[in-house]
Design an enzyme around this catalytic site. Structure first.
Site, PDB file in Angstrom:
ATOM      1  N   ASP A  79     -20.533 -19.435 -56.833  1.00 51.07           N
ATOM      2  CA  ASP A  79     -21.838 -19.291 -57.478  1.00 51.07           C
ATOM      3  C   ASP A  79     -22.387 -17.899 -57.228  1.00 51.07           C
ATOM      4  OD1 ASP A  79     -24.073 -19.941 -58.939  1.00 51.07           O
ATOM      5  OD2 ASP A  79     -24.877 -21.399 -57.502  1.00 51.07           O
ATOM      6  N   LYS A  80     -23.460 -17.601 -57.925  1.00 51.43           N
ATOM      7  CA  LYS A  80     -24.169 -16.326 -57.820  1.00 51.43           C
ATOM      8  C   LYS A  80     -25.655 -16.607 -57.700  1.00 51.43           C
ATOM      9  CE  LYS A  80     -26.957 -13.908 -60.731  1.00 51.43           C
ATOM     10  NZ  LYS A  80     -28.060 -14.539 -61.527  1.00 51.43           N
ATOM     11  N   HIS A  81     -26.362 -15.724 -56.984  1.00 55.52           N
ATOM     12  CA  HIS A  81     -27.819 -15.850 -56.900  1.00 55.52           C
ATOM     13  C   HIS A  81     -28.448 -14.477 -57.078  1.00 55.52           C
ATOM     14  CE1 HIS A  81     -31.785 -17.270 -55.715  1.00 55.52           C
ATOM     15  NE2 HIS A  81     -31.884 -16.168 -54.977  1.00 55.52           N
ATOM     16  N   SER A  82     -29.545 -14.424 -57.839  1.00 56.80           N
ATOM     17  CA  SER A  82     -30.320 -13.202 -58.008  1.00 56.80           C
ATOM     18  C   SER A  82     -31.688 -13.386 -57.378  1.00 56.80           C
ATOM     19  CB  SER A  82     -30.480 -12.877 -59.501  1.00 56.80           C
ATOM     20  OG  SER A  82     -31.458 -11.870 -59.688  1.00 56.80           O
ATOM     21  N   THR A 119     -34.255 -19.034 -64.691  1.00 55.42           N
ATOM     22  CA  THR A 119     -33.045 -19.440 -65.415  1.00 55.42           C
ATOM     23  C   THR A 119     -33.237 -20.776 -66.111  1.00 55.42           C
ATOM     24  OG1 THR A 119     -31.614 -18.187 -63.918  1.00 55.42           O
ATOM     25  CG2 THR A 119     -30.595 -19.991 -65.131  1.00 55.42           C
ATOM     26  N   ARG A 167     -45.415 -21.536 -46.974  1.00 54.17           N
ATOM     27  CA  ARG A 167     -45.350 -20.074 -46.872  1.00 54.17           C
ATOM     28  C   ARG A 167     -46.204 -19.417 -47.944  1.00 54.17           C
ATOM     29  NH1 ARG A 167     -39.641 -19.039 -48.138  1.00 54.17           N
ATOM     30  NH2 ARG A 167     -40.292 -16.862 -48.212  1.00 54.17           N
ATOM     31  N   SER A 182     -34.360 -19.838 -46.999  1.00 48.87           N
ATOM     32  CA  SER A 182     -34.754 -20.560 -48.203  1.00 48.87           C
ATOM     33  C   SER A 182     -33.690 -20.462 -49.294  1.00 48.87           C
ATOM     34  CB  SER A 182     -36.086 -20.003 -48.718  1.00 48.87           C
ATOM     35  OG  SER A 182     -36.466 -20.628 -49.920  1.00 48.87           O
ATOM     36  N   LYS A 186     -30.545 -23.805 -50.156  1.00 49.56           N
ATOM     37  CA  LYS A 186     -30.360 -24.457 -51.452  1.00 49.56           C
ATOM     38  C   LYS A 186     -28.976 -24.163 -52.023  1.00 49.56           C
ATOM     39  CE  LYS A 186     -34.163 -22.713 -53.307  1.00 49.56           C
ATOM     40  NZ  LYS A 186     -35.029 -22.169 -52.264  1.00 49.56           N
ATOM     41  N   LYS A 187     -28.530 -22.906 -51.931  1.00 53.41           N
ATOM     42  CA  LYS A 187     -27.233 -22.555 -52.500  1.00 53.41           C
ATOM     43  C   LYS A 187     -26.091 -23.239 -51.748  1.00 53.41           C
ATOM     44  CE  LYS A 187     -27.978 -20.058 -56.102  1.00 53.41           C
ATOM     45  NZ  LYS A 187     -27.477 -20.506 -57.421  1.00 53.41           N
TER      46      LYS A 187
END
Length: 433
Positions: A79-82, A119, A167, A182, A186-187
């Site tokens: 997977d990828k995260h931005s 997204t 937060r 955080s 999740k990822k």
């Protein structure tokens, strides 16, 4: 164990034990930790930080506070995260491209945050598509299609969901340690074998300076590796939108043009997708450089389009979206051309201001209960370095009506600085392994 004693440790700069952090995450998830105690914990972490082992322990504890997916698939789960920017639809392009390369991508995504687009909001601009699906459906679609872009269920990292909200209202959003835990909780709950991170830097990003972006990227990579996931990060330029469109349906249309093989529809978006995909495939064992060629070919050959169209259909969208997207995507009834007030070059673009303009058009949320108008946004945004004469178009506003379009015109005009030829920042500013 109790929250007060753990909070006192963090306040004094003493690292909690793994067992204490696991207890704390369970308490966040089940309510044993009060809002006041959680706010005190967040503030103590913001002020004093966590050691690397404590950061890993907190990340895993929050991951394990809910459901962690397990996979039995004939290929790697990646997977990828931005960290968020404007005009950034890499996820919609990269997930099907990776699927075409034999990779499985269960992409658990989020909605818009602040001035950046989400997204899930972009996916839901496709008529009929349902991004809120069950775990069993996520697993089925991922197995059959190779990718699924969905929202998190309430069972994914519930400790993070609670701490994140606290937060936000206790002025602790900026903590790099808590941002790291955080994002990764999740990822990693998706059961990943590899992860690539796109940490944005510039006017359209949350991290405005390269130093801030590099600090977050380093924290994410070291913590993810400590948690047992192969990970790399790119620090990338967000001093201008990544693509020439902002707004949900408009951004999906740009993705569809790229998936049809038109690289020039958004060259920076295309190039970053290839770079991120190539690095991710290298983490999974492909030769350095081979992955970029594979992702490039997957998009230009139409294979990625086939996977995207099948994913859309399986999630309730149009059955042949690859053929019908031009008529299926909603279109705004009013447009307005924003013109340059003088001659020169597009020297600077305030990406955050453009993102806020899209929100003002109805393309994002001011509060959680707001409904999004997927038709609205900006199109044909002139990139940095574009030569212009007075009266030349800088972008086109797509709005629900003429009055709304006129209301944001001044904000959008002010986001563009016309002047001398600018220095163009490299798209990939740094890679962190």
């Amino acid at each position: 164990m109790d929250a007060r004693s753990i909070n006192a440790k963090v306040r004094e700069g003493v690292s909690p034990t793994e067992q204490e952090l696991r207890w704390y995450a369970r308490g966040l998830a089940n309510g044993d930790v009060t809002d006041a105690q959680a706010a005190a914990f967040a503030m103590a972490v913001l002020l004093n930080g966590l050691t690397e082992p404590s950061k890993v322990a907190l990340t895993l504890a929050m991951r394990d506070s809910g459901q962690v997916l397990e996979w039995d698939l004939p290929g790697p789960v990646l997977d990828k995260h931005s960290t968020g920017g404007v005009g950034d639809t890499v996820s919609l392009l990269l997930a099907p491209a990776l699927a075409a390369c034999g990779v499985y991508v269960p992409m658990i995504s989020g909605r818009g945050l602040g001035h950046t687009g989400g997204t899930l909001d972009k996916m839901e601009a496709i008529p009929g598509l349902n991004a809120k699906i069950s775990e069993s459906e996520l697993k089925r679609i991922t197995r059959e299609v190779g990718c699924a872009i969905v929202g998190a269920t309430g069972e994914i990292a519930p400790a993070d969901k609670r701490l994140y909200a606290i937060r936000d209202v206790s002025a602790c959003v900026e903590s790099i340690d808590l941002i790291t835990a955080s994002i990764l909780s999740k990822k990693l709950a998706a059961g990943l074998e590899g992860l690539v991170l796109d940490v944005k830097c510039g006017s359209g990003a949350f991290m405005k300076t390269q130093d801030e972006a590099e600090a977050l990227a380093q924290s994410l990579v070291s913590t993810a590796k400590g948690a047992g996931c192969k990970t790399a990060a790119f620090v990338t330029d967000m001093t201008e939108p990544l693509a020439p469109t902002l707004g949900n349906a408009l951004e999906v249309a740009t993705v569809m043009r790229l998936l049809e093989g038109d690289r020039l529809a958004a060259p920076r978006l295309f190039d970053l997708t290839v770079a991120l995909g190539g690095r991710l495939l290298a983490l999974a064992g492909w030769a350095e450089g081979e992955g970029e060629e594979m992702v490039n070919e997957a998009i230009l050959s139409g294979e990625a389009m086939a996977h995207f169209a099948k994913m859309v259909a399986e999630m309730g969208g149009p059955k042949h979206f690859d053929m019908s997207w031009r008529t299926d995507l909603p279109k705004a009834p009013a447009t307005l051309v924003i013109e340059a007030k003088g001659a020169g070059y597009v020297r600077e673009i305030d990406g955050e201001a453009l993102g806020l303009a899209v929100i003002a058009l109805g393309g994002g949320r001011r509060k959680e209960t707001d409904e999004i108008d997927p038709r609205t946004g900006l199109d044909r945004v002139a990139p940095k370095g574009t030569p212009v004469q007075k009266g030349d178009p800088l972008c086109i506003v797509h709005a629900a009506d003429d009055t709304t379009a006129q209301a944001v015109a001044e904000m959008i005009e002010a986001a563009f600085t016309i002047g001398d030829v600018p220095e163009i920042t490299p798209l990939v500013m740094k890679r962190i392994d």
